[in-house]
Design a protein around this motif. Structure first.
Motif: not given
Length: 121
Positions: A50-68
């Motif tokens: 989830l932390e890795h996914l958050a970093a990927l989403d943040a880097r891409a400027g997307r909302p953080l899917r891990s917040s679900l």
């Protein structure tokens, strides 16, 4: 300590999060561990993914899917480590267990629900 998640489990995580996004609902850590059938140390593996996914989403400027993904406790918020992670990513600043965290999380969940994520390769 380095934690690895199998490709099968990673793809499963992305599918579960996309299903939750489409249905506009949240998942608990426990439910995800059970659905993905993560091996021990399951929580450590899920947290790292989830932390890795958050970093990927943040880097891409997307909302953080891990917040679900939330705790099944009374707060219905992610664990403290989630807020520490998003603070490191520059997305949130404040106490991980206060009203600012709850407000930020609620707004981020809405952003995730409304965002169309690209298909993963």
């Amino acid at each position: 300590m380095t934690v690895h998640i199998s490709r099968k489990h990673w793809q499963g995580l992305l599918v579960e999060l996309e299903d939750a996004r489409r249905q506009r609902h949240l998942l608990t850590y426990r439910a995800l561990i059970e659905r993905l059938q993560l091996p021990t140390p399951a929580m450590t593996t899920l947290t790292a993914a989830l932390e890795h996914l958050a970093a990927l989403d943040a880097r891409a400027g997307r909302p953080l899917r891990s917040s679900l993904v939330i705790s099944q406790g009374a707060s219905r918020l992610p664990r403290t480590g989630f807020f520490e992670c998003v603070e490191r990513l520059g997305r949130f600043s404040g106490a991980p267990d206060g009203p600012a965290a709850a407000g930020w999380h609620a707004a981020e969940v809405v952003r995730v629900f409304e965002f169309d994520y690209p298909e993963e390769p």
